[in-house]
Design an enzyme around this catalytic site. Structure first.
Site, PDB file in Angstrom:
ATOM      1  N   GLU A   1       0.848  -1.202   0.000  1.00 49.83           N
ATOM      2  CA  GLU A   1       0.000   0.000   0.000  1.00 49.83           C
ATOM      3  C   GLU A   1       0.871   1.234   0.000  1.00 49.83           C
ATOM      4  O   GLU A   1       1.826   1.327   0.779  1.00 49.83           O
ATOM      5  CB  GLU A   1      -0.899   0.071   1.243  1.00 49.83           C
TER       6      GLU A   1
ATOM      7  N   GLU B   1      -9.315   9.239   5.182  1.00 48.38           N
ATOM      8  CA  GLU B   1      -9.525   7.795   5.015  1.00 48.38           C
ATOM      9  C   GLU B   1     -10.510   7.480   3.901  1.00 48.38           C
ATOM     10  O   GLU B   1     -10.432   6.423   3.279  1.00 48.38           O
ATOM     11  CB  GLU B   1     -10.029   7.180   6.320  1.00 48.38           C
TER      12      GLU B   1
ATOM     13  N   GLU C   1     -13.893   5.452  -0.627  1.00 43.59           N
ATOM     14  CA  GLU C   1     -14.804   4.534   0.068  1.00 43.59           C
ATOM     15  C   GLU C   1     -15.517   5.283   1.195  1.00 43.59           C
ATOM     16  O   GLU C   1     -14.904   5.644   2.195  1.00 43.59           O
ATOM     17  CB  GLU C   1     -14.024   3.332   0.598  1.00 43.59           C
TER      18      GLU C   1
ATOM     19  N   LYS D   1     -15.634   4.145   5.287  1.00 41.85           N
ATOM     20  CA  LYS D   1     -14.455   3.931   6.107  1.00 41.85           C
ATOM     21  C   LYS D   1     -14.468   4.862   7.314  1.00 41.85           C
ATOM     22  O   LYS D   1     -14.772   6.055   7.187  1.00 41.85           O
ATOM     23  CB  LYS D   1     -13.180   4.149   5.286  1.00 41.85           C
TER      24      LYS D   1
END
Length: 410
Positions: free
Chosen positions: A270, A333, A324, A327
């Site tokens: 990541e 985030e 997203e 999250k």
């Protein structure tokens, strides 16, 4: 802050340097960029649409955070290499070889080889999580899963590893000082022995963004964004680094070499940059996100390795494919995606036209001209909640301890 190296420690560092270099031969198989495909959202497109998007972007590697059967079925015959994940909450169960065999038989075997599953990530950031009991489960679970793959004749095709937070390192700067946290001394050799025996990579989640966010006045923005900058020279190896991510990766290589494991490949599971953040999340802007990821893509097109392993392309999985919305945690985030859930670009990193663009790093107006000589003293704290595990993660501390001089490459 690390003490100045003694003659003895310098010898150990140089020994680690040559041990690390010994592993470059087979690492050259890493050959393309990957993307993290998270699913913590209530408005994401179905897997078949995601596959169409990956194909249009010519991306052939992806990582998911579970073994979602809908995704595995949709990716059949697509030639997209897929990393699947064992959730942290399953580790205790999968220590049992029989349970591991059943898991592989039901979660992996029905889809392989039509779905090109290449790796199984056992847990996520286990060594730096809140639940320390998981640490003792990790390697036994990995061994059981690998044994199950072996029994089914799949071990030569599917590797087993685990993504690690950069906080597994006690020292990371300069890279030659890389070392693991003392509390991992009992378990890390076991883990590395497993990777060496099975020829699996060491996965690291590395985010230069967090270092910059916590010390924006001390860490040059161009150094973390891969833009042109003077860089820094490791005082022990004299290797020149023009970006923080490569320095972080080489610190992991040195840490492994210190324990006698110099030939293990390191891959970045990541890395990314948020396009939006809260008021206190300095640097989380659309512009910086575009520059960071665009420059990574360009480096990948140049087949770059790190200064320690220059001839072995560093395999990188960008986080993430989509923003997203479910999250938890700060605004950042929910804003790491290259794309919005409806398939529109959050910003343009040039994926579809990358092969025809210049390899020159993209500049940003957010950066200022860097002096030829920069003295850094910084403590960078990494704070990131993960939305993919069944167990909560703690606040992770990534201490850089900078006290070096940066200069232009000769």
């Amino acid at each position: 802050m690390a003490n100045p190296p003694t003659k003895t420690s310098s010898l150990h560092i140089l020994l680690g340097f040559f041990l690390a270099l010994s592993g470059v031969g087979w690492i050259q198989e890493a050959k393309s960029l990957g993307i993290n495909y998270g699913q913590v959202g209530n408005n994401l497109p179905p897997p078949e649409k995601v596959l169409e998007l990956l194909r249009s972007l010519k991306l052939s590697k992806a990582r998911i955070y579970d073994t979602n059967p809908e995704i595995l079925a949709s990716f059949a015959n697509s030639n997209v290499e897929l990393i699947v994940t064992v959730e942290n909450g399953m580790l205790a169960t999968l220590m049992d070889p029989n349970q591991a065999l059943q898991w592989v038989q039901t979660r992996i075997k029905p889809y392989y080889p039509a779905t090109k599953i290449t790796e199984i990530a056992v847990g996520n950031e286990v060594y730096t999580g809140d639940d320390t009991t998981l640490i003792s489960y990790l390697v036994p679970a990995m061994v059981s899963i690998h044994s199950a793959l072996s029994r089914l004749g799949l071990d030569q095709f599917i590797k087993v590893s685990t993504p690690n937070n950069l906080a597994v390192l006690e020292e990371s700067f300069p890279p030659s000082a890389g070392s693991f946290r003392p509390e991992l001394a009992a378990v890390m050799p076991q883990f590395l022995q497993f990777l060496a025996a099975t020829k699996a990579p060491f996965w690291i989640n590395a985010y230069p963004y967090f270092a910059y966010k916590d010390s924006p006045n001390k860490i040059p923005i161009d150094y973390v964004l891969f833009n042109p900058n003077p860089g820094m020279v490791d005082p022990n190896t004299r290797l020149h680094y023009d970006n923080m991510l490569y320095a972080q990766v080489d610190a992991v290589i040195f840490a492994m070499a210190r324990l006698g494991f110099g030939g293990i490949e390191v891959r970045v599971s990541e890395t990314g940059w948020p396009s939006r953040g809260d008021v206190n999340e300095v640097g989380a802007t659309l512009q910086n996100a575009a520059v960071y990821n665009r420059n990574i893509l360009k480096r990948q097109m140049r087949n770059e390795g790190t200064p320690l392993r220059p001839n072995a392309r560093l395999e990188i999985y960008v986080f993430a494919l989509f923003n997203e919305d479910m999250k938890p945690g700060p605004t950042s985030e929910r804003n790491y995606g290259l794309f919005q859930p409806d398939g529109t670009m959050a910003y343009n990193v040039g994926l579809s036209t990358l092969s025809t663009t210049s390899s020159t790093s993209t500049s940003t107006s957010a950066s200022s001209s860097s002096p030829a000589l920069i003295s850094l003293t910084s403590a960078a704290t990494k704070v990131r909640k993960r939305g993919y595990s069944s167990l909560p993660y703690s606040i992770f501390i990534y201490l850089l301890g900078f006290q070096v001089f940066m200069r232009r490459q000769c």
